[in-house]
Design an enzyme around this catalytic site. Structure first.
Site, mmCIF file in Angstrom:
data_model
loop_
_atom_site.group_PDB
_atom_site.id
_atom_site.type_symbol
_atom_site.label_atom_id
_atom_site.label_comp_id
_atom_site.label_asym_id
_atom_site.label_seq_id
_atom_site.Cartn_x
_atom_site.Cartn_y
_atom_site.Cartn_z
ATOM 1 N N CYS A 118 -48.821 -10.239 19.894
ATOM 2 C CA CYS A 118 -47.735 -10.065 18.905
ATOM 3 C C CYS A 118 -47.928 -8.856 17.997
ATOM 4 O O CYS A 118 -47.005 -8.465 17.286
ATOM 5 C CB CYS A 118 -47.617 -11.306 18.040
ATOM 6 N N HIS A 258 -45.227 -10.625 10.666
ATOM 7 C CA HIS A 258 -44.889 -11.181 11.977
ATOM 8 C C HIS A 258 -44.368 -12.607 11.770
ATOM 9 O O HIS A 258 -44.943 -13.394 11.022
ATOM 10 C CB HIS A 258 -46.150 -11.182 12.852
ATOM 11 N N ASN A 288 -40.447 -17.503 17.069
ATOM 12 C CA ASN A 288 -41.452 -16.449 17.228
ATOM 13 C C ASN A 288 -41.115 -15.641 18.482
ATOM 14 O O ASN A 288 -41.292 -16.123 19.596
ATOM 15 C CB ASN A 288 -42.837 -17.103 17.342
HETATM 16 O O1 UT7 Z 1 -47.694 -15.277 17.343
HETATM 17 C C1 UT7 Z 1 -48.829 -16.093 17.287
HETATM 18 C C2 UT7 Z 1 -48.566 -17.366 17.991
HETATM 19 N N1 UT7 Z 1 -48.914 -18.588 17.423
HETATM 20 C C3 UT7 Z 1 -48.849 -19.026 16.162
HETATM 21 O O2 UT7 Z 1 -48.645 -18.320 15.246
HETATM 22 C C4 UT7 Z 1 -49.080 -20.476 15.920
HETATM 23 C C5 UT7 Z 1 -49.960 -20.768 14.759
HETATM 24 N N2 UT7 Z 1 -50.023 -22.192 14.537
HETATM 25 C C6 UT7 Z 1 -48.998 -22.913 14.053
HETATM 26 O O3 UT7 Z 1 -47.952 -22.398 13.770
HETATM 27 C C7 UT7 Z 1 -49.216 -24.396 13.816
HETATM 28 O O4 UT7 Z 1 -50.589 -24.700 14.000
HETATM 29 C C8 UT7 Z 1 -48.343 -25.290 14.754
HETATM 30 C C9 UT7 Z 1 -46.889 -25.195 14.354
HETATM 31 C C10 UT7 Z 1 -48.529 -24.879 16.189
HETATM 32 C C11 UT7 Z 1 -48.770 -26.746 14.602
HETATM 33 O O5 UT7 Z 1 -48.657 -27.141 13.238
HETATM 34 P P1 UT7 Z 1 -49.835 -27.916 12.526
HETATM 35 O O6 UT7 Z 1 -49.401 -28.249 11.174
HETATM 36 O O7 UT7 Z 1 -51.069 -27.060 12.682
HETATM 37 O O8 UT7 Z 1 -49.905 -29.240 13.375
HETATM 38 P P2 UT7 Z 1 -51.121 -29.837 14.211
HETATM 39 O O9 UT7 Z 1 -51.360 -29.002 15.428
HETATM 40 O O10 UT7 Z 1 -52.265 -30.089 13.292
HETATM 41 O O11 UT7 Z 1 -50.511 -31.197 14.667
HETATM 42 C C12 UT7 Z 1 -50.201 -32.241 13.716
HETATM 43 C C13 UT7 Z 1 -49.573 -33.378 14.456
HETATM 44 C C14 UT7 Z 1 -50.341 -33.799 15.712
HETATM 45 O O12 UT7 Z 1 -50.254 -35.199 15.823
HETATM 46 P P3 UT7 Z 1 -51.476 -36.135 15.365
HETATM 47 O O13 UT7 Z 1 -52.629 -35.701 16.227
HETATM 48 O O14 UT7 Z 1 -51.674 -35.826 13.920
HETATM 49 O O15 UT7 Z 1 -50.959 -37.494 15.654
HETATM 50 C C15 UT7 Z 1 -49.558 -33.167 16.838
HETATM 51 O O16 UT7 Z 1 -49.672 -33.877 18.045
HETATM 52 O O17 UT7 Z 1 -48.266 -32.983 14.921
HETATM 53 C C16 UT7 Z 1 -48.151 -33.280 16.307
HETATM 54 N N3 UT7 Z 1 -47.232 -32.329 16.912
HETATM 55 C C17 UT7 Z 1 -45.904 -32.526 16.947
HETATM 56 N N4 UT7 Z 1 -45.129 -33.541 16.533
HETATM 57 C C18 UT7 Z 1 -43.815 -33.434 16.714
HETATM 58 C C19 UT7 Z 1 -47.505 -31.116 17.465
HETATM 59 N N5 UT7 Z 1 -46.377 -30.537 17.882
HETATM 60 C C20 UT7 Z 1 -45.369 -31.399 17.573
HETATM 61 C C21 UT7 Z 1 -43.969 -31.353 17.747
HETATM 62 N N6 UT7 Z 1 -43.234 -32.388 17.299
HETATM 63 N N7 UT7 Z 1 -43.349 -30.306 18.331
#
Ligand code: UT7
Length: 331
Positions: A118, A258, A288
């Site tokens: 990115c 970004h 994104n």
């Molecule tokens: O250009 C660079 C590319 N990437 C990025 O910039 C991504 C950077 N990371 C992020 O933006 C965030 O880490 C995410 C949006 C990917 C995830 O958000 P988070 O607040 O870090 O959530 P998490 O991964 O800690 O997940 C929290 C919970 C989990 O459930 P449990 O284990 O707490 O029960 C996930 O399974 O949210 C769950 N989860 C979802 N729930 C509903 C993950 N994705 C989803 C979803 N819908 N789409």
């Protein structure tokens, strides 16, 4: 590596193209176990654009390039180099830039891709500065184009809600006034490569029935860890680039980060102590789009007449690699 020079390069045209098809969070609710509420509160995204089956990255890039040239009041014959930043090339080879050159009928100017995740658009700006100020090129078309939705695993709710397709472009040439790139800062850390990658399809794991069965041709990400590094790296890049330009955070008119996640965008703004109204975001509309996010923001601000002559912009990005960079630009 960092620079503050008298001679500068500047942007003389901007443009972007996003496919017509919109995929909303409500559409995603029907595809994976997620909700509009989760996606919006955790990422800031409401909807994203999706390329059609017959569109490849160069198709989006050609359209964005034409729009940037039109905005600059130029014709294809006026440019002498095409650089395309992408992680989702039409083909592994030829480069997407060569397909773009064909699409624009820009015979036979040089064209090549850069693959920096990115951060590609910012690496492209820095590269273009070197090419122009060293006298190799006069006018460069720099395009960031991406179709991440074709390497997205639509069964993985952790990643499939995040990405969209688009291309953004700028025309660059030597500045004849005070505007242009004031300074930059760029870094990479290959030790963090496994946090965000498309493992299959290259020479490490060539495409095979097995690699496909294991979903290795899809983008894979450790979201949480990417998040933490992103905020740290973008903060570092912006501060170092500002220091190199001899400017302070109070001098910044727009921080254009970004667009990966609204929480990353806002956390970066807070880390830099830049007021929220100066931190630009359009992630709710496009998600994104990787290398396309910053040129899309630039085009939106430019076309909406929000950029005044003399405004100081900080363009700030991180991406797969890991790579990260910031460019300080006087409009
Ligand atoms: O250009 C660079 C590319 N990437 C990025 O910039 C991504 C950077 N990371 C992020 O933006 C965030 O880490 C995410 C949006 C990917 C995830 O958000 P988070 O607040 O870090 O959530 P998490 O991964 O800690 O997940 C929290 C919970 C989990 O459930 P449990 O284990 O707490 O029960 C996930 O399974 O949210 C769950 N989860 C979802 N729930 C509903 C993950 N994705 C989803 C979803 N819908 N789409």
């Amino acid at each position: 590596m960092e620079s503050q020079k008298k001679r500068k390069i500047k942007i003389t045209g901007t443009g972007f193209y996003a496919p017509d098809k919109i995929l909303t969070n409500f559409d995603l609710e029907k595809m994976v176990d997620t909700t509009d509420e989760w996606i919006f509160t955790r990422t800031g995204i409401r909807e994203r654009r999706i390329a059609s089956e017959d569109q490849a990255t160069s198709d989006l890039a050609v359209e964005a390039g034409k729009r940037a040239l039109k905005n600059a009041g130029l014709k294809v014959k006026d440019i002498d180099l095409i650089i395309v930043a992408t992680s989702t090339p039409d083909t592994i080879f030829p480069s997407t830039a060569c397909w773009v050159q064909k699409g624009l009928r820009a015979d036979h100017i040089p064209a090549f891709d850069i693959s920096v995740g990115c951060t590609g658009f910012l690496y492209g700006l820095i590269l273009a500065e070197g090419m122009i100020l060293s006298g190799i090129n006069k006018r460069i078309l720099l395009i960031g184009g991406e179709i991440l939705t074709k390497v997205t695993n639509w069964k993985d709710r952790n990643t499939c809600v995040l990405f969209g397709d688009a291309a953004g472009a700028v025309v660059l040439e030597e500045s004849d006034d005070d505007s242009g790139i004031l300074s930059y800062y760029w870094r990479a850390d290959g030790n963090l490569g496994n946090l965000l990658s498309q493992p299959g399809g290259g020479s490490r794991i060539p495409a095979s029935v097995q690699s496909i069965a294991q979903d290795l041709h899809y983008l894979q990400m450790k979201g949480n860890e990417v998040f933490k590094h992103a905020v740290k790296c973008m903060g570092e890049a912006a501060l170092e680039a500002l220091k190199s330009a001899g400017l302070k955070r109070e001098d910044v008119d727009y921080l254009i980060p970004h667009q990966a996640n609204i929480r990353i965008i806002e956390a970066t703004g807070r880390r830099l102590k830049i007021p929220r109204e100066k931190v630009y975001s359009n992630i709710h509309k496009y998600g994104n789009t990787s290398v396309a996010t910053i040129p899309i923001c630039l085009d939106e601000l430019h076309k909406a007449d929000k950029l005044k002559k003399g405004d100081v912009l900080v363009l700030d990005a991180f991406g797969a690699g890991f790579t990260w960079a910031a460019v300080v630009y006087r409009w």
